[in-house]
Design a protein around this motif. Structure first.
Motif, short mmCIF file in Angstrom:
data_model
loop_
_atom_site.label_atom_id
_atom_site.label_comp_id
_atom_site.label_asym_id
_atom_site.label_seq_id
_atom_site.Cartn_x
_atom_site.Cartn_y
_atom_site.Cartn_z
N ILE A 38 0.84 -1.20 0.00
CA ILE A 38 0.00 0.00 0.00
C ILE A 38 0.88 1.25 0.00
CG2 ILE A 38 -1.64 1.33 1.41
CD1 ILE A 38 -2.83 -1.39 2.27
N ALA A 39 0.55 2.19 -0.88
CA ALA A 39 1.39 3.39 -1.03
C ALA A 39 0.53 4.53 -1.61
CB ALA A 39 2.56 3.10 -1.96
N PRO A 40 1.04 5.76 -1.56
CA PRO A 40 0.30 6.86 -2.20
C PRO A 40 0.11 6.60 -3.69
CG PRO A 40 2.00 7.73 -0.75
CD PRO A 40 2.21 6.24 -0.82
N LEU A 41 -1.00 7.04 -4.24
CA LEU A 41 -1.28 6.90 -5.67
C LEU A 41 -0.16 7.51 -6.49
CD1 LEU A 41 -5.05 7.73 -5.56
CD2 LEU A 41 -4.11 5.67 -6.64
N GLN A 42 0.23 6.78 -7.55
CA GLN A 42 1.41 7.23 -8.31
C GLN A 42 1.09 7.74 -9.70
OE1 GLN A 42 4.32 4.15 -8.31
NE2 GLN A 42 4.68 4.31 -6.11
N GLU A 43 -0.04 7.34 -10.26
CA GLU A 43 -0.29 7.65 -11.67
C GLU A 43 -0.88 9.05 -11.88
OE1 GLU A 43 0.62 5.81 -14.40
OE2 GLU A 43 1.72 4.74 -12.83
N PHE A 44 -1.36 9.66 -10.82
CA PHE A 44 -1.87 11.03 -10.95
C PHE A 44 -1.75 11.69 -9.59
CE2 PHE A 44 -5.42 8.34 -9.89
CZ PHE A 44 -6.12 9.04 -8.93
#
Lengths: 412, 82
Positions: A38-44
């Protein structure tokens, strides 16, 4: 002991696309080590959104895994499903041509479709005009597309199906594939579910559930059964499994089976306000009856693990009612990857199969103090070793879906 | 004039399959089916021909054009259409 289903149904191949690994081996190693997907959203940029954490598959290069021909016509979710399907067939050493194209079929589940593809084409529709919309939009967005593309690619022309049941659908797909084999309609089925919908439009749709965690610390966002539980983290990916009728599997020189699917049931919750109990307990009891097992035969429950206090309490109550307080070890591998919608159940079945094979229950991660009333034996922090023969996998979907699958070790 | 290279480039993009494009003139008379281009690729190609070169091949016409040569002939000899 009598079994209601006469046919022995085996799992002989696994395919996994998960935030904690591509392929069952990487997934399992990371899961036993209590890895964090689980991690911060990366694509936007997630800044404008109320929730910003997700279980993402990073660094997935579709062109490295799939023929170019499949790229213009597929959303990310279908690419992930195709990769998982190919892995599973290779793992099972199954040659569809040899087994018979009409003897082999595909049943998968998906709950959100090809969001990113649709979002892109809708942008073209409104900004450039209808002539600019890709012709592949006609199927690339669709829940059924994973089953279709897998079937076409591997020439599996036998019984095909798609199950949509929100987050319980993945287990129901496995149930339907098993029923298909039990009825003598196929000798090999690919089944499971894969989900991916993390473009901004898809993300907004996840948020509409109202239960997505707004926490910003990946280690404190999705805490099923914990006193601090306050929502879940969505994830992407899932699993595809090769299922075979036992005699047919033995008749060919494939790999040794991982295990057997011996029971399945699904139930539906009563409408809100109706004074009848939730349906999860009944799903558990019916699945055990389908397998011809008593509760004390179950060595491990892979929980739905909602992460929402009220839903955690319902699941804990169902487990206590069937197994007694602290009556069975409970495993929550979703804590590492988030909730993968239709992909969650099948990935948990992979976890159960590998747990039975290796005699080890992977730990739930990030869990602190359990809510006292739950009285569940949640395995956490460290894996727990010991012989295991039978696992029960649970999944629930928003709107009232409950599904349960019984997994057993192969007969020796 | 629509050239074979221009057509093959569009077909390759629409299908994601570069193979036929690499063979140039050899594929002029091969049927799209044999080249791995299905009806959807041709529909997409019809849209792209319109966007890029303002060439109009209606969807119900391109469906029946079987080879790259047939498409080029249709695109490049508009007067004969009626």
């Amino acid at each position: 002991m009598s079994r209601s289903a006469s046919t022995d149904v085996l799992i002989t191949g696994l395919g996994v696309t998960a935030p904690t690994g591509l392929g069952p081996k990487e997934y399992w190693n990371t899961t036993l080590a209590g890895g964090q997907g689980i991690a911060p959203l990366q694509e936007f940029d997630p800044e404008p959104y109320t929730a910003r954490l997700a279980g993402q598959i990073t660094g997935f290069d579709a062109a490295a895994h799939l023929p170019g021909r499949l790229l213009p016509q597929t959303d990310r979710v279908t690419r992930l499903a195709l990769v998982a399907a190919e892995q599973a067939l290779e793992d099972a050493q199954a040659d569809i041509g040899e087994l018979g194209t009409y003897e082999c079929g595909v049943v998968t589940s998906n709950a959100t479709g090809g969001f990113e593809f649709s979002h892109r084409e809708m942008r073209k529709l409104w900004s450039q005009g209808p002539q600019h919309v890709s012709v592949y939009q006609c199927f690339a967005w669709f829940y059924a597309v994973n089953t279709g593309q897998i079937s076409i690619r591997h020439k599996m022309r036998g019984p095909g199906g798609v199950v949509v049941a929100e987050q319980a659908g993945g287990l129901d797909a496995i149930g339907l594939a098993r029923r298909t084999i039990n009825r003598g309609r196929g000798r090999l089925m690919l089944t499971g579910g894969v989900e991916s919908s993390f473009d901004p439009w898809g993300w907004v749709s996840h948020l509409a559930s109202g239960a997505v965690s707004t926490a910003t610390d990946p280690a404190g966002a999705y805490l099923p059964f914990d006193r601090r539980a306050e929502g879940y983290v969505p994830g992407e990916g899932g699993a595809v499994l090769v299922m075979e009728e036992a005699d047919a599997a033995r008749a060919r020189s494939g790999r040794a089976p991982y295990g057997r699917i011996t029971g399945h049931a699904s139930t539906f919750d009563p409408a809100p306000g109706v004074p009848r109990p939730p349906g999860l307990q009944r799903a558990i009891e019916l699945a055990l009856a389908d397998a011809g097992l008593q509760p004390d035969a179950v060595d491990l429950v892979v929980a739905d693990a909602a992460g929402v206090p009220e839903l955690d309490a319902q699941e804990a109550a169902a487990l206590r009612a069937v197994f007694g307080p602290f009556g069975v070890p409970v495993c929550a591998p979703k804590t590492m990857v988030g909730r993968l919608m239709a992909g969650g159940g099948p990935l948990d079945v992979v976890c159960a199969l590998l747990a039975l094979r290796d005699g080890v229950i992977p730990p739930a991660v990030n869990i602190g103090e359990l809510a006292e009333d739950h009285r569940v034996d949640l395995v956490r922090d460290e894996p727990r070793f010991g012989p295991l023969s039978t696992a029960l996998v649970l999944a629930r979907g928003a709107g009232g879906f409950n599904s349960a699958v019984v997994v057993e070790r192969p007969l020796s | 004039m629509l050239s074979l290279d221009q057509l093959l480039e569009i077909l390759a993009e629409c299908s994601g399959d570069q193979q036929a494009a690499a063979h140039g003139e050899e594929v002029l008379d091969r049927e799209f089916d044999m080249l791995g281009y299905d009806s959807l690729v041709l529909l997409e190609t019809s849209a792209q021909l319109k966007h890029r070169y303002d060439i109009d091949i209606p969807e119900d016409v391109i469906r029946d054009l079987r080879t790259p040569r047939a498409v080029l002939d249709y695109a490049n000899v508009p007067a004969e259409r009626d």
